[in-house]
Scaffold this motif. Sequence first.
Motif, short mmCIF file in Angstrom:
data_model
loop_
_atom_site.label_atom_id
_atom_site.label_comp_id
_atom_site.label_asym_id
_atom_site.label_seq_id
_atom_site.Cartn_x
_atom_site.Cartn_y
_atom_site.Cartn_z
N THR A 1 45.48 106.53 44.25
CA THR A 1 44.80 106.27 45.53
C THR A 1 45.40 107.12 46.63
OG1 THR A 1 46.27 104.39 45.85
CG2 THR A 1 44.08 103.92 44.98
N ASP A 2 44.72 107.15 47.79
CA ASP A 2 45.10 108.02 48.89
C ASP A 2 45.91 107.24 49.93
OD1 ASP A 2 45.19 109.60 51.18
OD2 ASP A 2 43.22 110.46 50.82
N ARG A 3 47.18 107.62 50.05
CA ARG A 3 48.07 106.88 50.96
C ARG A 3 47.66 107.07 52.43
NH1 ARG A 3 48.21 104.37 48.23
NH2 ARG A 3 49.25 105.28 46.47
N GLN A 4 47.12 108.26 52.76
CA GLN A 4 46.69 108.53 54.14
C GLN A 4 45.58 107.55 54.55
OE1 GLN A 4 47.84 112.00 55.33
NE2 GLN A 4 47.82 110.84 57.23
N VAL A 5 44.66 107.33 53.64
CA VAL A 5 43.55 106.39 53.90
C VAL A 5 44.10 104.98 54.08
CG1 VAL A 5 41.53 105.30 52.87
CG2 VAL A 5 41.79 107.78 52.78
N GLU A 6 45.03 104.60 53.24
CA GLU A 6 45.61 103.26 53.33
C GLU A 6 46.29 103.06 54.69
OE1 GLU A 6 48.47 102.40 50.30
OE2 GLU A 6 48.69 100.32 50.92
N CYS A 7 47.00 104.07 55.16
CA CYS A 7 47.67 103.97 56.48
C CYS A 7 46.63 103.78 57.58
CB CYS A 7 48.48 105.23 56.77
SG CYS A 7 49.91 105.39 55.74
N ALA A 8 45.55 104.56 57.50
CA ALA A 8 44.51 104.46 58.53
C ALA A 8 43.90 103.07 58.53
CB ALA A 8 43.43 105.52 58.27
N VAL A 9 43.69 102.50 57.35
CA VAL A 9 43.11 101.15 57.25
C VAL A 9 44.07 100.13 57.84
CG1 VAL A 9 42.35 99.35 55.66
CG2 VAL A 9 41.65 101.71 55.27
N LEU A 10 45.34 100.21 57.47
CA LEU A 10 46.33 99.24 57.98
C LEU A 10 46.42 99.31 59.50
CD1 LEU A 10 49.17 99.61 55.32
CD2 LEU A 10 47.86 97.53 55.82
N GLU A 11 46.40 100.51 60.04
CA GLU A 11 46.50 100.64 61.49
C GLU A 11 45.25 100.10 62.18
OE1 GLU A 11 47.60 104.74 61.91
OE2 GLU A 11 49.72 104.28 61.56
N ALA A 12 44.09 100.39 61.62
CA ALA A 12 42.84 99.91 62.23
C ALA A 12 42.75 98.39 62.19
CB ALA A 12 41.65 100.54 61.49
N LEU A 13 43.27 97.78 61.13
CA LEU A 13 43.16 96.33 60.99
C LEU A 13 43.98 95.57 62.02
CD1 LEU A 13 43.18 96.05 57.09
CD2 LEU A 13 41.26 95.56 58.63
N GLN A 14 44.95 96.23 62.62
CA GLN A 14 45.78 95.54 63.63
C GLN A 14 44.93 95.08 64.81
OE1 GLN A 14 48.97 94.66 62.97
NE2 GLN A 14 48.51 95.62 61.01
N HIS A 15 43.78 95.69 64.99
CA HIS A 15 42.92 95.36 66.13
C HIS A 15 41.71 94.53 65.71
CE1 HIS A 15 45.48 98.37 67.91
NE2 HIS A 15 45.09 99.23 66.99
N LYS B 1 51.90 94.78 59.29
CA LYS B 1 52.04 95.84 60.29
C LYS B 1 52.77 97.02 59.65
CE LYS B 1 54.06 97.00 64.73
NZ LYS B 1 55.04 96.61 65.74
N LEU B 2 52.12 98.19 59.69
CA LEU B 2 52.74 99.40 59.16
C LEU B 2 53.76 99.91 60.15
CD1 LEU B 2 52.72 101.71 57.01
CD2 LEU B 2 50.96 102.81 58.40
N ARG B 3 54.99 100.10 59.70
CA ARG B 3 56.06 100.63 60.57
C ARG B 3 56.15 102.16 60.44
NH1 ARG B 3 59.56 97.60 64.17
NH2 ARG B 3 59.40 95.43 63.53
N TRP B 4 56.37 102.62 59.20
CA TRP B 4 56.52 104.05 59.00
C TRP B 4 55.88 104.45 57.67
CZ3 TRP B 4 60.99 101.00 60.06
CH2 TRP B 4 61.39 101.04 61.40
N ALA B 5 55.41 105.68 57.63
CA ALA B 5 54.81 106.20 56.39
C ALA B 5 55.39 107.57 56.08
CB ALA B 5 53.29 106.29 56.55
N ASP B 6 55.63 107.80 54.81
CA ASP B 6 56.06 109.13 54.37
C ASP B 6 55.10 109.55 53.26
OD1 ASP B 6 57.37 111.43 53.60
OD2 ASP B 6 58.74 110.33 52.26
#
Lengths: 131, 321
Positions: free
Chosen positions: B62-76, B83-88
């Motif tokens: 799976t695509d980690r970039q997409v997962e980060c975008a989803v996690l960040e969007a869901l905060q709102h 809550k995503l803190r950091w991604a590498d």
Amino acid sequence: MRPTVSEQLEGVSAILTGIVADHLDDDYTRDVLLGAANIVLLLSRTWHGIPEFLRWDSAATAAILTMVGQTPPPPADALDIPALEKHHRHVRDCLEKSMPLIIADEAARAATVRHFRERVARFAFLAHKDN
Amino acid sequence: MSIGEQLTDWLTDELASAVTVENLRRTTAGFSRENWLFDATWEGSTHPLIARRDPAGGVLSTDRQVECAVLEALQHTDVPAPKLRWADIAGHRLGRPALIMDLVPGTCDSFVLNGDRPLSERLVLAHRIYDRLADIHLVDWRDSGLGRHLANPGNQAAAMALAHWETELAKVKAEPEPELAFVLSWLRANIPTNEAVTLVHGDFKPGNLLLDNDEVTAVLDWETAHLGDPHEDLGWITNPLRAYEHQIAGTWEPDDLFQRWSEMTGMTVDVGRVQWWRVLANVKLTVIALTGVHSFLDRRSDRVFTNPIPLFALMLDQIGA
């Protein structure tokens, strides 16, 4: 010849679960070890049924291929396990490639579905039968 | 360098402050990621965190970039998510792609709906759990910016999903799979179209939720989230194979679930379309298992995965063969 292959595999599984696992403090590593030991135990109970399963599956698959005008590859030596596995892959590959022909032929389609179901049943029996 | 040292270095760089990492332990849960729990202390405060690292050989690609975008969007949104803190994404920090998130309070129980609690309590819990799925389907993905990161399938969600899983199958197939060829042929011949396009979780189940005092504190595992037909999630959660996780016999069955979901979302359920998605759900489970087999054959897995032959009988039943 004792210990038989089954006895050796079962014994290895018992060593892993009964002796080695007790000395592992790390939960993850212990979980991985117990999973591997379980597979070894399962193999001890099923390995001897696999050649017969391959022979039956290959023969039944070859019969379906014949129904749709395909020539199946000749059977392998029943005592040569790598050859049996290779032949099995070959006939299954032919079956996969023949799927458009099979789906278009009512009798072949019905035979294929029957075979797929029996294959699942035989596999389940193999996986659960005791040594 | 140990993973504890790698995490300490990573957080120290991110925070530009001295950080100590303690109580590091790897959980046994999940095959798609390595989960490392730990406490990080900086500037006098201790924070329970979770690092999720891609495995050397897993069961999902799976695509980690997409997962980060989803996690960040869901905060709102109304959907509880970690809550995503950091991604590498590049994998420079821990050797493979990894995310660090707040550790959300709560426990995970895959079979909570069929535990030993009174039926009335389990039914209330079922409503709370599956109302969160309705929340996911009600996320305004355009407004939350998800449309910039996730492909919009329009009314071809099923065709797109089928193509995706056929591609995944081609990547991992280690031997001929004529049963799958047969089932895929049926799926191709019966592709439905969809009206609504919503956020789809892709692996919604009690085992991917955290519960605290019977409230859902987080929906986890967003790695398969995408835009699509909400019927996809409905097919996933009503797959007979997973009934013991999702249903309570005689009380919370597919029709009850559909009725509740319709009340919550205002959308109607097309039962025929759900059935198509149930078949695809089992193709997906098969591909996931074959991905595990592929990893095992490549010596990238610490588990033995075997061919999921028993799934084929269920798929034959589902397509009426």
